[in-house]
Enzyme design. Sequence first.
Site, PDB file in Angstrom:
ATOM      1  N   GLU A   1       0.833  -1.201   0.000  1.00 36.37           N
ATOM      2  CA  GLU A   1       0.000   0.000   0.000  1.00 36.37           C
ATOM      3  C   GLU A   1       0.871   1.255   0.000  1.00 36.37           C
ATOM      4  O   GLU A   1       1.855   1.341   0.728  1.00 36.37           O
ATOM      5  CB  GLU A   1      -0.918   0.012   1.219  1.00 36.37           C
ATOM      6  CG  GLU A   1      -1.909  -1.143   1.266  1.00 36.37           C
ATOM      7  CD  GLU A   1      -2.974  -1.051   0.191  1.00 36.37           C
ATOM      8  OE1 GLU A   1      -3.131   0.038  -0.408  1.00 36.37           O
ATOM      9  OE2 GLU A   1      -3.657  -2.072  -0.057  1.00 36.37           O
TER      10      GLU A   1
ATOM     11  N   CYS B   1      -7.613  -1.873   8.222  1.00 34.83           N
ATOM     12  CA  CYS B   1      -6.315  -1.924   7.544  1.00 34.83           C
ATOM     13  C   CYS B   1      -5.801  -0.518   7.247  1.00 34.83           C
ATOM     14  O   CYS B   1      -4.665  -0.173   7.589  1.00 34.83           O
ATOM     15  CB  CYS B   1      -6.422  -2.746   6.264  1.00 34.83           C
ATOM     16  SG  CYS B   1      -6.676  -4.508   6.546  1.00 34.83           S
TER      17      CYS B   1
ATOM     18  N   HIS C   1      -1.441  -5.841   1.684  1.00 32.65           N
ATOM     19  CA  HIS C   1      -2.663  -6.635   1.672  1.00 32.65           C
ATOM     20  C   HIS C   1      -2.407  -7.969   0.961  1.00 32.65           C
ATOM     21  O   HIS C   1      -1.637  -8.022  -0.010  1.00 32.65           O
ATOM     22  CB  HIS C   1      -3.782  -5.893   0.945  1.00 32.65           C
ATOM     23  CG  HIS C   1      -4.649  -5.076   1.839  1.00 32.65           C
ATOM     24  ND1 HIS C   1      -4.828  -3.713   1.690  1.00 32.65           N
ATOM     25  CD2 HIS C   1      -5.410  -5.433   2.916  1.00 32.65           C
ATOM     26  CE1 HIS C   1      -5.656  -3.273   2.620  1.00 32.65           C
ATOM     27  NE2 HIS C   1      -6.028  -4.288   3.372  1.00 32.65           N
TER      28      HIS C   1
END
Length: 212
Positions: free
Chosen positions: A78, A141, A165
Amino acid sequence: MKILVTAFDPFGGEKINPALEAVKQLENTIGEHTISKLEIPTVFHESKDVIDKELANGNYDVVLSIGQAGGRYDLTPERVGINIDDARIPDNKGNQPIDVAIQEDGAPAYFSNLPVKTMTEAIKAAGVPASLSNTAGTFVCNHVLYQLGYLADKSYPGLLFGFIHVPFIPEQVTDKPEKPSMSIETIAKGLTAAIKAISKEDDAKVALGETH
């Protein structure tokens, strides 16, 4: 470097979290890095508090959080966490904040300061599907990724932080034929490659963006 790798407990009605199971399989030494592992609750704010407590006692250089993204087919480092909680489902303690700032005195967003493009390319080089993600969602998250940036900004100067992820595993999609999955072993292989690629060097200058 000394790296703390965190993973969530199961949530959303699932009996297993592939992030946690894959992290359990990681070696305690990966490349030149020493690895510590920490299970964190899928709970707004409490997740951050558990990490903060460990960081205060551990003298870590890096914290890398791993989470489940059911529906994605690949590993996705991310790029950014945003300062908003907007929960489609409750967390594991029934909290469901909607359009709530994570930290009132925090930045609108915190960008991971890990070499996320280098890590993405390293995962692919290991033969594991991967892509760079520009949204971690608005559930726990994203909350944790943002909180890691906040902690680095306010409490732990020099701390490197990021989030990856991972997909469902096959056991989770026996009743979800439309959802992709990946074995725990393959997820762990990809995470190992990503962790090996962590350094303080500048990130790779490759085009991994999206058009929409």
